[in-house]
Design a protein around this motif. Structure first.
Motif, short mmCIF file in Angstrom:
data_model
loop_
_atom_site.label_atom_id
_atom_site.label_comp_id
_atom_site.label_asym_id
_atom_site.label_seq_id
_atom_site.Cartn_x
_atom_site.Cartn_y
_atom_site.Cartn_z
N GLU A 113 86.59 9.84 22.59
CA GLU A 113 87.80 10.63 22.34
C GLU A 113 88.07 11.65 23.43
OE1 GLU A 113 89.88 13.18 18.70
OE2 GLU A 113 87.80 12.48 18.52
N PHE A 114 87.02 12.20 24.03
CA PHE A 114 87.20 13.29 24.97
C PHE A 114 86.90 12.90 26.41
CE2 PHE A 114 86.40 15.22 20.82
CZ PHE A 114 87.58 15.93 20.68
N LYS A 115 86.94 11.62 26.68
CA LYS A 115 86.86 11.14 28.07
C LYS A 115 87.77 9.94 28.19
CE LYS A 115 83.74 9.80 31.82
NZ LYS A 115 84.31 10.79 32.77
N ASN A 116 88.63 9.98 29.18
CA ASN A 116 89.60 8.91 29.35
C ASN A 116 89.85 8.70 30.84
OD1 ASN A 116 91.56 6.98 28.59
ND2 ASN A 116 93.17 8.48 28.96
N GLY A 117 89.89 7.46 31.26
CA GLY A 117 90.21 7.17 32.65
C GLY A 117 89.50 5.93 33.16
N THR A 118 89.93 5.48 34.33
CA THR A 118 89.39 4.29 34.97
C THR A 118 88.96 4.63 36.38
OG1 THR A 118 90.87 2.86 33.69
CG2 THR A 118 89.86 1.90 35.66
N ASP A 119 87.77 4.19 36.75
CA ASP A 119 87.29 4.38 38.11
C ASP A 119 86.51 3.12 38.51
OD1 ASP A 119 86.58 5.36 40.57
OD2 ASP A 119 85.01 6.70 39.83
N LEU A 120 87.10 2.37 39.43
CA LEU A 120 86.48 1.15 39.95
C LEU A 120 86.25 1.34 41.43
CD1 LEU A 120 85.65 -1.80 40.09
CD2 LEU A 120 88.04 -2.46 39.84
N GLU A 121 85.00 1.23 41.87
CA GLU A 121 84.64 1.48 43.27
C GLU A 121 83.93 0.28 43.88
OE1 GLU A 121 83.91 6.32 43.29
OE2 GLU A 121 82.20 4.96 43.47
N VAL B 113 86.17 2.19 48.53
CA VAL B 113 87.52 2.09 47.98
C VAL B 113 87.42 2.32 46.48
CG1 VAL B 113 89.53 0.62 47.61
CG2 VAL B 113 88.29 0.51 49.78
N SER B 114 88.18 3.30 45.98
CA SER B 114 88.19 3.62 44.56
C SER B 114 89.57 3.32 43.99
CB SER B 114 87.84 5.09 44.33
OG SER B 114 86.59 5.41 44.90
N TRP B 115 89.59 2.61 42.86
CA TRP B 115 90.86 2.20 42.25
C TRP B 115 91.00 2.72 40.84
CZ3 TRP B 115 91.50 -0.81 37.80
CH2 TRP B 115 92.81 -1.19 37.51
N SER B 116 92.19 3.18 40.51
CA SER B 116 92.64 3.34 39.14
C SER B 116 94.05 2.79 39.11
CB SER B 116 92.63 4.82 38.71
OG SER B 116 93.74 5.50 39.26
N PRO B 117 94.64 2.53 37.94
CA PRO B 117 95.97 1.91 37.92
C PRO B 117 97.04 2.68 38.67
CG PRO B 117 94.93 1.67 35.78
CD PRO B 117 94.03 2.56 36.59
N THR B 118 96.85 3.98 38.88
CA THR B 118 97.89 4.78 39.54
C THR B 118 97.45 5.41 40.85
OG1 THR B 118 97.28 6.72 38.21
CG2 THR B 118 99.06 5.31 37.37
N GLU B 119 96.24 5.07 41.32
CA GLU B 119 95.78 5.70 42.56
C GLU B 119 94.70 4.86 43.23
OE1 GLU B 119 94.93 10.16 42.97
OE2 GLU B 119 92.92 9.31 43.00
N VAL B 120 94.79 4.79 44.55
CA VAL B 120 93.74 4.16 45.34
C VAL B 120 93.28 5.16 46.40
CG1 VAL B 120 93.16 2.27 46.93
CG2 VAL B 120 94.70 1.85 44.99
#
Length: 352
Positions: free
Chosen positions: A258-266, A274-281
């Motif tokens: 509930e208190f952590k949200n987000g995506t981090d793909l490296e 290279v780090s990716w999230s749906p709205t930022e590289v």
């Protein structure tokens, strides 16, 4: 233009697939919509713009002559169907459409489990006439997100030897979440619950970026947990993975934080990260750090257009990112993580 029918009237069909079809007027012409119930099929048609197409409405409940799915599939002016139905309902409809000679774009996952997916793909390869086999593509929209495509280009640009990778997806499925309140998701009859329905997207994204660097997953091991009781049967995976080329990394997927949200793909190489999230590289190399932001886009519009172009090309092949085999690999990785978790983190082999 190819005449197409949209099969399914759920949230994703209404909010993503329907606009995607309408956004390809030079490639697709919406001829019909179908849902199991008359009420939902009519609601889908009513969601169309007043000045838009007026597709015919089909349904199987209540039963009415000329209005069922079988009747829709008999129409010569419909050459393709876009299938966005509940996970367990998909394989039977996919088969029926393909046997009727219709090109099929079906929502991910390719099937509810690896066994069913393998059987469905084998059936497609062996039971349909080779000379007039319809196209079958599986819609994994993350592979068509502009941000992920750019991240893949960055991985190739920086080059270097891959030394590690990381996928972390944390999220919270609230009680008022529109997807949670879909009955078939609320009480899932398939493995993994949201980890299958939603998590397969992030596995696809990881595989896409690993592929850009010449890597393919071959082994996984994981622990699994249920952090939020209503998100049955599981909502969290903590795993590790290895590639065929011997690179190790980590995979964390959770829909119960509930208190952590987000995506981090490296993807980490000897030349940078290279780090990716749906709205930022974000790219980090010895020259410094660069960042590119993107407005969120699901990629559904792009994937539908790509499928439509494959129909128009007439080559008998779908785009490589939409093959059932590619979707099978996503499912196999996710099922491997789930099975490893149920077996006390036993290592699971992934076919490559």
């Amino acid at each position: 233009m190819a005449g197409i029918a949209l099969l399914g009237a759920g949230i994703f069909a209404r909010h993503e697939h329907l606009p995607a079809i309408l956004a390809s007027p030079n490639l697709l012409s919406l001829k019909a919509v179908y849902s199991r119930s008359q009420t939902s099929s009519v609601a889908l048609a009513d969601a169309l713009p007043a000045d838009g197409p007026k597709p015919d409405i089909y349904y199987d409940s209540p039963s009415e002559p000329g209005r069922g799915l079988a009747d829709l599939l008999k129409r010569d002016d419909i050459v393709a169907v876009d299938v966005a139905l509940p996970i367990l309902a998909q394989p039977e409809v996919i088969k029926a459409a393909l046997k009727a000679g219709k090109h099929v774009l079906s929502e991910k996952p390719v099937a509810a489990d690896v066994k069913g997916a393998r059987e469905l793909i084998k059936w497609y390869e062996t039971e349909l006439p080779a000379e007039k086999k319809p196209l079958w593509g599986v819609a994994e929209n993350f592979r068509f997100m502009k941000s992920l495509v750019f991240a893949g280009e960055e991985v190739k640009r920086i080059g270097g030897r891959v030394v590690s990778f990381k996928l972390e997806k944390f999220g919270w499925v609230a009680e008022d979440n529109k997807y949670f309140n879909t009955q078939w998701r609320k009480v899932p009859d398939y493995q993994g619950g949201f980890l299958l329905d939603g998590g397969v997207h992030f596995v696809a994204a990881l595989r896409y970026l690993l592929g850009a660097s010449g890597q393919e997953l071959s082994k996984v091991a994981a622990y699994t947990a249920l952090l939020e009781e209503r998100l049955q049967p599981l909502d969290t995976i903590h795993g590790v993975a290895s590639t065929k080329q011997g690179v190790n990394g980590s995979i964390v997927l959770s829909f119960g934080t509930e208190f952590k949200n987000g995506t981090d793909l490296e993807i980490i190489t000897t030349n940078g990260t290279v780090s990716w999230s749906p709205t930022e590289v974000k790219t980090v190399t010895k020259e410094g750090e660069s960042k590119k932001e993107f407005e969120y886009s699901s990629g559904v519009g792009e994937e539908v257009a790509v499928f439509a172009r494959a129909i128009k090309a007439g080559t008998g092949k779908v785009d490589g990112l939409q093959t059932p085999e590619e979707a099978f690999k996503d499912l196999e990785v996710l099922e491997g993580l789930l099975e490893s978790g149920s077996g006390g983190a036993k290592v699971k082999e992934i076919s490559v």
